[in-house]
Write an enzyme that holds these catalytic residues in place. Structure first.
Site, PDB file in Angstrom:
ATOM      1  N   GLY A  22       0.870  -1.183   0.000  1.00 48.69           N
ATOM      2  CA  GLY A  22       0.000   0.000   0.000  1.00 48.69           C
ATOM      3  C   GLY A  22       0.900   1.224   0.000  1.00 48.69           C
TER       4      GLY A  22
ATOM      5  CB  ILE B  61       2.955   2.258   4.735  1.00 48.02           C
ATOM      6  CG1 ILE B  61       2.082   3.362   5.358  1.00 48.02           C
ATOM      7  CG2 ILE B  61       4.151   1.942   5.618  1.00 48.02           C
ATOM      8  CD1 ILE B  61       1.499   3.053   6.723  1.00 48.02           C
TER       9      ILE B  61
ATOM     10  N   PRO C 174      -2.368  -8.723  -7.382  1.00 42.93           N
ATOM     11  CG  PRO C 174      -1.541  -9.567  -9.387  1.00 42.93           C
ATOM     12  CD  PRO C 174      -2.671  -9.724  -8.415  1.00 42.93           C
TER      13      PRO C 174
ATOM     14  NE  ARG D 278      -3.062  -1.597  14.570  1.00 42.58           N
ATOM     15  CZ  ARG D 278      -2.607  -0.387  14.245  1.00 42.58           C
ATOM     16  NH1 ARG D 278      -1.329  -0.213  14.011  1.00 42.58           N
ATOM     17  NH2 ARG D 278      -3.432   0.649  14.190  1.00 42.58           N
TER      18      ARG D 278
ATOM     19  CG  ASP E 131       6.733   0.594  16.000  1.00 43.23           C
ATOM     20  OD1 ASP E 131       7.308   0.990  17.032  1.00 43.23           O
ATOM     21  OD2 ASP E 131       5.789   1.214  15.465  1.00 43.23           O
TER      22      ASP E 131
ATOM     23  CD  GLU F 187       1.200  -2.521  20.231  1.00 41.36           C
ATOM     24  OE1 GLU F 187       0.660  -1.402  20.341  1.00 41.36           O
ATOM     25  OE2 GLU F 187       1.621  -2.954  19.158  1.00 41.36           O
TER      26      GLU F 187
ATOM     27  CG  HIS G  52       2.224   0.991  18.172  1.00 49.00           C
ATOM     28  ND1 HIS G  52       1.109   0.187  18.170  1.00 49.00           N
ATOM     29  CD2 HIS G  52       2.127   1.715  17.029  1.00 49.00           C
ATOM     30  CE1 HIS G  52       0.374   0.420  17.089  1.00 49.00           C
ATOM     31  NE2 HIS G  52       0.988   1.346  16.374  1.00 49.00           N
ATOM     32  CB  ILE G  53       7.591   5.007  18.496  1.00 50.12           C
ATOM     33  CG1 ILE G  53       8.768   4.119  18.053  1.00 50.12           C
ATOM     34  CG2 ILE G  53       7.413   4.963  20.002  1.00 50.12           C
ATOM     35  CD1 ILE G  53      10.135   4.702  18.393  1.00 50.12           C
TER      36      ILE G  53
ATOM     37  CB  SER H  89       2.502   7.487  13.450  1.00 50.48           C
ATOM     38  OG  SER H  89       1.884   7.319  14.711  1.00 50.48           O
TER      39      SER H  89
HETATM   40  O1  LIG Z   1      -2.702   2.902  13.026  1.00 53.13           O
HETATM   41  C1  LIG Z   1      -1.956   3.848  13.265  1.00 53.13           C
HETATM   42  O2  LIG Z   1      -2.282   5.018  13.034  1.00 53.13           O
HETATM   43  C2  LIG Z   1      -0.616   3.601  13.859  1.00 53.13           C
HETATM   44  O3  LIG Z   1      -0.387   2.297  14.186  1.00 53.13           O
HETATM   45  C3  LIG Z   1      -0.402   4.472  15.065  1.00 53.13           C
HETATM   46  O4  LIG Z   1       0.063   5.611  14.619  1.00 53.13           O
END
Ligand SMILES: O=C(O)[C@H](O)CO
Length: 313
Positions: free
Chosen positions: A147, A149, A172, A230, A254, A259, A278-279, A281
């Site tokens: 995607g 990211i 695809p 995730r 991450d 968590e 989980h940092i 962002s």
């Molecule tokens: O889903 C999200 O936005 C991230 O995992 C946290 O920033």
């Protein structure tokens, strides 16, 4: 005019009991990923709730089934709107991609072990193979779930002279893949060809535990596994086994389940596993952009206008 009630603490999430009381009768709710939006919460909120705005790109904390049901219920009483849901994609893509690259390099070049050795007296004479890791030059990078990211990660990795990008997904994605010249492969090929395998897919019932013994057993024992999506996409017991047995070379995470990951968790005992809280962002500009987008989605939803980023339920 909007009247709002704010949970004014960044240190602890709003206690569930308090949330359930405070949501009674509200028209709209802004949440983050620590809040489970499920049948219990929707019941507690009641029929006034029209807009939900999550300050996250991930929405696995929202029960889409329950949100869809609430639409049907409202339709049954001839009200032609259900709960609308806003989220915050795009604004965090750069930050997440940047952190993923940092985590990948930290894991593959063993930076945490290295700093520990340097400050704890383990730094002896220069040694040929001491703290050797794996480099990106001439490597194959695999992306699980292509995607925005995944593309942004590949764009950042390309200058490191990666030889080839490969990806797998439910189908695809030629438009995105052409941006990074990535080849579509099967899950098995992704596992066996990747020197670095980075997970970028959303957590859904289909992707839960998708990174398991089966996948790890097909990876090279020189491969690095990275997850910034995730924790639920990984079977952590299988990952522990793969890392401790040398089936794969290292992992950078991450995200975990749960968590925070308890400090007694076996993954913390491994030198070849780098765990971040989980940092991905967590940059000031991105968190500002996420909160502004979440607020604007909420206000537009309340006005009955199209949100900037709205989930299709
Ligand atoms: O889903 C999200 O936005 C991230 O995992 C946290 O920033």
């Amino acid at each position: 005019r909007v009247q709002f009630d704010l949970w004014d603490s960044d240190d602890v999430p709003v206690p569930r009991k308090e949330l359930l009381q405070k949501v009674k009768g509200v028209d709209a709710l802004v949440c983050v990923l620590t809040e489970k939006i499920d049948a219990e919460l929707l019941d507690a909120a009641g029929p006034n709730l029209k807009v939900l705005s999550t300050m996250s790109v991930g929405f696995d904390h929202l029960s889409l089934e329950e949100l869809k049901k609430s639409i049907l219920l409202q339709l049954c009483v001839y009200v032609c709107v259900g709960i609308r849901v806003g989220y915050t994609p795009d604004v965090l893509t750069d930050s997440v991609a940047e952190l993923t690259v940092a985590l990948l390099l930290t894991t593959s070049r063993r930076l945490i072990e290295a700093t520990h050795e340097a400050k704890s007296g383990g730094w002896g004479t220069w040694r040929t193979l001491w703290l050797c890791g794996y480099e990106l030059a001439n490597s194959t990078v695999g992306i699980l779930g292509l995607g925005r990211i995944g593309v942004a990660i590949a764009e950042r990795l390309k200058p490191f002279k990666v030889k080839k990008f490969i990806y797998t997904d439910v189908a695809p994605r030629p438009e995105l893949a052409s941006l990074i010249d990535a080849e579509y492969v099967s899950m098995d090929e992704l596992a066996s060809q990747s020197d670095f395998l980075t997970v970028c897919c959303a957590l859904t019932p289909e992707t839960k535990d998708i990174c398991n013994k089966d996948l790890f057993s097909k990876m090279k024992n020189t491969s690095i596994f990275i997850n910034t999506s995730r924790g639920g996409v990984v079977d952590q017991e299988d990952l522990y086994e793969a890392l401790s047995s040398g089936q794969i070379a290292g992992a950078g995470l991450d995200v975990t389940v749960p968590e925070p990951l308890p400090t007694s968790h076996p993954l913390f005992t491994l030198n070849n596993c780098v765990i971040l809280p989980h940092i991905a962002s967590a940059s000031y500009s991105t968190r500002n952009a996420m909160s502004a987008l979440a607020a604007n989605n909420l206000l537009l939803g309340l006005k009955g206008q199209p949100m900037i980023k709205e989930l299709k339920l």
